[in-house]
Scaffold this active site. Sequence first.
Site, PDB file in Angstrom:
ATOM      1  N   GLU A  39       1.699  -5.576  11.005  1.00 13.54           N
ATOM      2  CA  GLU A  39       1.086  -4.252  11.116  1.00 13.54           C
ATOM      3  C   GLU A  39       1.862  -3.476  12.176  1.00 13.54           C
ATOM      4  OE1 GLU A  39      -1.225  -2.966   9.306  1.00 13.54           O
ATOM      5  OE2 GLU A  39      -2.152  -4.670   8.293  1.00 13.54           O
ATOM      6  N   GLU A  64       1.755   3.591   3.167  1.00 19.56           N
ATOM      7  CA  GLU A  64       2.293   2.978   4.378  1.00 19.56           C
ATOM      8  C   GLU A  64       3.818   3.013   4.286  1.00 19.56           C
ATOM      9  OE1 GLU A  64       0.337  -0.815   4.708  1.00 19.56           O
ATOM     10  OE2 GLU A  64      -1.661   0.107   4.724  1.00 19.56           O
ATOM     11  N   HIS A  72       3.428  -3.675   6.930  1.00 25.75           N
ATOM     12  CA  HIS A  72       2.397  -2.680   6.667  1.00 25.75           C
ATOM     13  C   HIS A  72       2.283  -1.737   7.863  1.00 25.75           C
ATOM     14  CE1 HIS A  72       0.156  -4.537   3.143  1.00 25.75           C
ATOM     15  NE2 HIS A  72       1.012  -5.487   3.484  1.00 25.75           N
ATOM     16  N   HIS A  79       0.864  -1.183   0.000  1.00 26.70           N
ATOM     17  CA  HIS A  79       0.000   0.000   0.000  1.00 26.70           C
ATOM     18  C   HIS A  79       0.906   1.240   0.000  1.00 26.70           C
ATOM     19  CE1 HIS A  79      -3.148  -2.728   2.039  1.00 26.70           C
ATOM     20  NE2 HIS A  79      -3.486  -2.557   0.774  1.00 26.70           N
TER      21      HIS A  79
END
Length: 334
Positions: A217, A60, A154, A57
């Site tokens: 994450e 990010e 991410h 993404h």
Amino acid sequence: MTFSAEKSEAIIEALLSCRLRDARFPAALEASWLEEGVLQLLPAHPTGAVVISAGIHGNETAPVEMLAALLASLMAGEQPLSQALLLVFGNPPALRAGKRYLHSDMNRLFGGRHRHAVPGNESRRAARLEQATAAFFQRVEAEGDLPRVHLDMHTAIRGSRFPQFALIPFHQHRYGAAFYTLLAACELDAVVQHTAPGGTFSHYLSDAFGAQSCTLELGKARPFGQNPLSCFAAVDSAIRALLAGSALPARKQPPMRFFTVAQSIIKTSSSFRLNLDPSVENFTQLPAGFEIACEHDKSWRVDDVAPWILFPNASVAPGLRAGLLLKPDLSPQH
């Protein structure tokens, strides 16, 4: 460590445009670009195969800066490398634009799903990343049956009660205890196990190549130059130890919490409504009986078995996941 916005942009543009093709690496490393922003590094006698990806993404950015710093250490000969390594800067056009994606969410397009997606940047890039990773693992096979690890880094859109956590894709091959020891050394707060196949990059590498793979994450998404990279020092140290083949750092935080996905909330129409405040954090525990979402004549309610919410997002396109309900897993299956 914090990158300035100017330094970040210069480094990332150099990486994504492959201006480092002629860069010098230590003589012991065989370096080759397999795609724009996809670098393969091979030591003489690798003991394992590792894929580290970031920027799937484009908004990010902290993981991208972490990979840029790691690459600089490898080029300078400061970072030992005992593993065959593939560094993947996932979505170059979206990174340049500072957007999550340009046409489609690329982290829903792997495993061949790109063939049925809206034609555009992400569908093309997902196909090329599949080809590049296949070429990497084919090359690795020449070195023997090496253990395979993939970390897809991410950052999250919203805040989280557990700021740093891992998502393990659904898998049918065994994930060994050593992989969970690696996650613990990263000082992660929680681990979530998926229970159904998906279109993520981590699921693709796990399913297609037998890699022990996960999505990491790491805090909230911020623009280049605004990332407090010191917050991810434990992740960086664990990755560098993995690549060097040295002992992993000892965990200093409380034990990781483990969860399993009990239910996926899938939005199917424009009538879908999510009954949560937009600021609700990941891993918020909701009261039993609460109607979390509804559309037409369908309703999703929280029960006392799986009360934790993850990734609530009413703005996703119909057919995509609008949230996950989690239950605790006291005995995670490797």
